[in-house]
Each structure stands twice: as structure tokens, then as C-alpha cells.
Design an enzyme around this catalytic site. Sequence first.
Site, PDB file in Angstrom:
ATOM      1  N   HIS A  19       0.615   5.913   9.450  1.00 17.23           N
ATOM      2  CA  HIS A  19       1.652   6.466  10.323  1.00 17.23           C
ATOM      3  C   HIS A  19       1.088   7.105  11.727  1.00 17.23           C
ATOM      4  O   HIS A  19      -0.045   7.351  11.670  1.00 17.23           O
ATOM      5  CB  HIS A  19       2.403   7.655   9.515  1.00 17.23           C
ATOM      6  CG  HIS A  19       3.689   8.013  10.150  1.00 17.23           C
ATOM      7  ND1 HIS A  19       3.983   8.957  11.180  1.00 17.23           N
ATOM      8  CD2 HIS A  19       4.924   7.484   9.979  1.00 17.23           C
ATOM      9  CE1 HIS A  19       4.996   9.028  11.519  1.00 17.23           C
ATOM     10  NE2 HIS A  19       5.741   8.128  10.664  1.00 17.23           N
TER      11      HIS A  19
ATOM     12  N   GLU B  42       8.686   4.057   4.397  1.00 15.58           N
ATOM     13  CA  GLU B  42       8.962   2.792   4.149  1.00 15.58           C
ATOM     14  C   GLU B  42       8.601   2.067   2.848  1.00 15.58           C
ATOM     15  O   GLU B  42       9.108   1.324   2.201  1.00 15.58           O
ATOM     16  CB  GLU B  42       8.444   1.692   5.042  1.00 15.58           C
ATOM     17  CG  GLU B  42       8.760   2.057   6.463  1.00 15.58           C
ATOM     18  CD  GLU B  42      10.240   1.924   7.015  1.00 15.58           C
ATOM     19  OE1 GLU B  42      11.025   1.839   6.215  1.00 15.58           O
ATOM     20  OE2 GLU B  42      10.357   1.857   8.320  1.00 15.58           O
TER      21      GLU B  42
HETATM   22  N1  COA Z   1      -2.845  -1.468   7.133  1.00 12.47           N
HETATM   23  C1  COA Z   1      -4.171  -1.875   7.632  1.00 12.47           C
HETATM   24  N2  COA Z   1      -4.822  -1.113   8.543  1.00 12.47           N
HETATM   25  C2  COA Z   1      -4.157  -0.498   9.076  1.00 12.47           C
HETATM   26  C3  COA Z   1      -2.751   0.134   8.843  1.00 12.47           C
HETATM   27  C4  COA Z   1      -2.289  -0.423   7.656  1.00 12.47           C
HETATM   28  N3  COA Z   1      -1.076  -0.373   7.401  1.00 12.47           N
HETATM   29  N4  COA Z   1      -2.244   1.077   9.709  1.00 12.47           N
HETATM   30  C5  COA Z   1      -3.261   1.212  10.634  1.00 12.47           C
HETATM   31  N5  COA Z   1      -4.284   0.638  10.367  1.00 12.47           N
HETATM   32  C6  COA Z   1      -5.710   0.516  11.158  1.00 12.47           C
HETATM   33  C7  COA Z   1      -5.516  -0.129  12.397  1.00 12.47           C
HETATM   34  O1  COA Z   1      -5.600  -1.658  12.292  1.00 12.47           O
HETATM   35  C8  COA Z   1      -6.595   0.359  13.378  1.00 12.47           C
HETATM   36  O2  COA Z   1      -7.548  -0.264  13.027  1.00 12.47           O
HETATM   37  P1  COA Z   1      -8.723  -0.564  14.081  1.00 12.47           P
HETATM   38  O3  COA Z   1      -8.953   0.641  14.963  1.00 12.47           O
HETATM   39  O4  COA Z   1      -9.825  -1.302  13.435  1.00 12.47           O
HETATM   40  O5  COA Z   1      -7.948  -1.618  14.937  1.00 12.47           O
HETATM   41  C9  COA Z   1      -6.605   1.842  12.772  1.00 12.47           C
HETATM   42  O6  COA Z   1      -6.043   1.763  11.267  1.00 12.47           O
HETATM   43  C10 COA Z   1      -5.791   2.811  13.565  1.00 12.47           C
HETATM   44  O7  COA Z   1      -4.485   2.147  13.513  1.00 12.47           O
HETATM   45  P2  COA Z   1      -3.663   2.482  14.889  1.00 12.47           P
HETATM   46  O8  COA Z   1      -2.728   1.191  15.205  1.00 12.47           O
HETATM   47  O9  COA Z   1      -3.981   3.208  15.890  1.00 12.47           O
HETATM   48  O10 COA Z   1      -2.358   3.468  14.144  1.00 12.47           O
HETATM   49  P3  COA Z   1      -0.849   3.614  14.686  1.00 12.47           P
HETATM   50  O11 COA Z   1      -0.820   5.083  15.207  1.00 12.47           O
HETATM   51  O12 COA Z   1      -1.027   2.845  16.061  1.00 12.47           O
HETATM   52  O13 COA Z   1      -0.140   2.980  13.910  1.00 12.47           O
HETATM   53  C11 COA Z   1       1.632   2.339  12.175  1.00 12.47           C
HETATM   54  C12 COA Z   1       0.845   3.456  13.033  1.00 12.47           C
HETATM   55  C13 COA Z   1       2.737   2.915  11.447  1.00 12.47           C
HETATM   56  C14 COA Z   1       2.093   1.280  13.204  1.00 12.47           C
HETATM   57  C15 COA Z   1       0.430   1.261  11.367  1.00 12.47           C
HETATM   58  O14 COA Z   1      -0.006   2.273  10.480  1.00 12.47           O
HETATM   59  C16 COA Z   1       1.201   0.382  10.741  1.00 12.47           C
HETATM   60  O15 COA Z   1       1.156  -0.807  11.370  1.00 12.47           O
HETATM   61  N6  COA Z   1       1.660   0.547   9.547  1.00 12.47           N
HETATM   62  C17 COA Z   1       2.076  -0.536   8.840  1.00 12.47           C
HETATM   63  C18 COA Z   1       3.588  -0.833   9.336  1.00 12.47           C
HETATM   64  C19 COA Z   1       4.648   0.340   8.703  1.00 12.47           C
HETATM   65  O16 COA Z   1       4.332   0.575   7.502  1.00 12.47           O
HETATM   66  N7  COA Z   1       5.371   0.630   9.589  1.00 12.47           N
HETATM   67  C20 COA Z   1       6.315   1.665   9.199  1.00 12.47           C
HETATM   68  C21 COA Z   1       6.064   3.016   9.823  1.00 12.47           C
HETATM   69  S1  COA Z   1       6.960   4.327   9.168  1.00 12.47           S
END
Ligand code: COA
Length: 356
Positions: free
Chosen positions: A246, A304
Site C-alpha cells: 500500500h 483488496e
Molecule cells: N508485490 C510485489 N512487490 C511489490 C508489491 C507487491 N504487491 N508492492 C510493492 N512491491 C515492490 C515494488 O516492486 C517496489 O520494488 P522495487 O523498488 O524493487 O521496484 C517496492 O516494493 C516498493 O513499491 P512501490 O512501487 O514504491 O510502492 P507503491 O507505494 O508505489 O505501490 C501499490 C503501492 C499498492 C501500488 C503496490 O503495493 C502494488 O502494486 N500492490 C499490488 C496491487 C494492489 O494490491 N493494489 C491495491 C491497492 S489498495
Amino acid sequence: METLPSASGLEGVIAAETILSDVDGEAGRLVLAGWPVEDLVARAGFEDACALFWTGALPDDAGRAAQRAALGEARQRAFARLPRLGDALDAADGMDALRAAAAHLDGDEPATLTGALAVFAAAWTRARAGLPPIPPDPSLTQAADYLRMVRGEAPEAAVRGLDAYLVTVVDHGMNASTFAARVVASTGSDLVSSVVAAIGALKGPLHGGAPGPVLDMLDAVAAPERARGWLAAELDAGRRIMGMGHRIYRVRDPRAAVLEHAIEALERSGLAGARLQLARAVERSAAELLAERHPERALKANVEFYTAVLLDAVGLPRQLFTPTFAVARSVGWCAHVAEQRRVGRLIRPASRYVGR
Ligand code: COA
């Protein structure tokens, strides 16, 4: 002009002052219009939550009845509109259908939007299955009528579970779809345009599009002992685990526990099958693997993850999970649009030109 550091994801940027919700990502606390999410879900139904967000206070009995009637009438008006929607509901994706159908709406009443989205989402699902739409029953609550318009029946335990879900996700700080709605509202545009923009933002898998894929994941894992191997292979392939991580929470999303609680109640009514046990095992393995691979970043279950289990248990098809999220979140969108209008200032950030 002063040069500020750029933040491409706008992390930590305060874009509004709000009385609508407070997300404490470090403590894992969510307050909805003054109520901790756990307390609100325990004492309020969806109609109560609508009144709370749109008028500022939980309703008394008369207020609750008025809210129920307003949503019921909105569903009836939306149903009467169905023949005039053209091919809007022919879309293969439910959020595309919802966006196209919502664009046909007019008016500035939150209930019009929230009631209509339930009708459009239900009619789209039925159309996909080659079935005619079921007319709304305005005497029912939105949760009961939505379920009935989708499934043709609305068992009491399932209605309670769905109602708990709808209240849990009505609002959540400056999430991407809410921000989109506020940006549009800040230009002086109308409520329908704001909600259509928000639907587009919610559709994305990084925001509201995750619960369907979470259920696909649970199906693919199939048995708790297969969880670790399956998840490790996904991560090795560079894919994200849906329902985990998140932008704001550094601990487990508090809404996951609220939904788990609601699923336990469904289980006691014989509605949740073995999915809850499987989901818990998958969550455990996913959290362990993500902690090993990203020790710098806490990646725990988000809302989710258990949304998928709950909405499946109440009998909604997975293609309808994100549209159902939109039905609930439209409550917050409408409240934020009203709040943004009171601010009365155009949202217009800057970009830094870095050449071609
Ligand atoms: N699975 C695998 N790796 C994940 C991950 C996940 N669900 N969520 C984050 N990461 C990893 C990213 O790849 C990133 O790695 P890197 O630095 O090697 O590229 C690191 O963790 C940091 O993630 P980041 O993209 O900065 O987090 P964010 O704050 O931008 O993203 C979400 C938040 C929710 C978009 C992200 O956690 C995600 O894509 N989750 C899955 C989709 C989901 O469940 N969405 C519903 C949200 S309520």
C-alpha cells in the site's frame, strides 16, 4: 519561481484539508468522518454512511428512511434510463461499462450517482450472462437491492456481509480516484464529470482493479501448502502480488481485519467455504516472501485481499468486484467534490521541463 524537488507519485504532498477521512499509515488506523472504521461498520449500514458523508452526521430513523428512499428512487430513475444507454453496457469490462453508463447521467445529487451505479453494474453483469436486467425495489436497502438485481435473490447473511463491505470502503483519504474527482471538481466542472474521471482512476490494477486478480490467485494456488512456491515463482517472474502492499500503510491495512471479521460471520452462515483459510495461508506466505525480498519496505495485505474473499462469498462474480467498489466509493467521491467546491481553488500543480 522557487524550484522544489519533484515527487512523481506525489507521496507526502498535502493536496487538501478534509474532514472526510484520516488514514494513519504508520499506526494502521482509519477514521471515516470521525468514526474509526471498525466502529462505523459495527453500528452503521450503507444508508447511514451515505448520510454521514453527505450531510455530516449519522441519521436518526427518519433520516435513514429518507436516505433509503432517495437511493431507491435514484435506482428507479437509472433503471428507466437503461433503454437509452445505447451500447454503453455492451463493454467487455465492467468499469468501461460503468464509465460509459455514468456519463449518461445528469444532476448534482450524490444519491443519483450512487444509486445509478448499482443499477448499471447489476445490469451489465446480467447482460454479460445474456439475462434481462432486474428492476430495482426501492423499498430495499442499497446492499439488498444490489444483490437482488445481480443474483435474483438476496439472502440475509449475504446482504449483511455486502453492507459491511460497502461501509468499509466508502472513503479513504486522498486515494487516486478521489484525487481525480477533486481535480475535475476544482475546475468548476460538474459532479457527473468528476465521478466519471474517478471511475477511470479506480479501474487501474494498482488502485481498485486488484480484487478480481486476487481471487484468480487464490484459485491458482488452490491449497495452502502450495502458497509459498506459487508466490515465489510469481515474484521471480517480476510480477506483483495482488492485494499486498500500500502507498500509505506501513502495517496491515486495518480494513483487512474488518473484512476478515465480516467473512467469519459469512462462514458461520455457511457462505464462505474454505476460501478464508486459504486466503490466510496465502497472505502469510506473501508477507514472509515480500519481507525477505523487500526488507526496506513493509508490504502487508491491503483491503483488496479480503475484498475478493468477501465479495465471492456473498455471490458476486469476480468481474463485478471493481464496479462494486465504485458503487461504495462513489459516496466518498461525491462528498469530496462538495468539499473541493467549498475550497474553490483550481488544483494545478507544476511540472519540471527536462528537455527533449
Ligand atoms: N508485490 C510485489 N512487490 C511489490 C508489491 C507487491 N504487491 N508492492 C510493492 N512491491 C515492490 C515494488 O516492486 C517496489 O520494488 P522495487 O523498488 O524493487 O521496484 C517496492 O516494493 C516498493 O513499491 P512501490 O512501487 O514504491 O510502492 P507503491 O507505494 O508505489 O505501490 C501499490 C503501492 C499498492 C501500488 C503496490 O503495493 C502494488 O502494486 N500492490 C499490488 C496491487 C494492489 O494490491 N493494489 C491495491 C491497492 S489498495
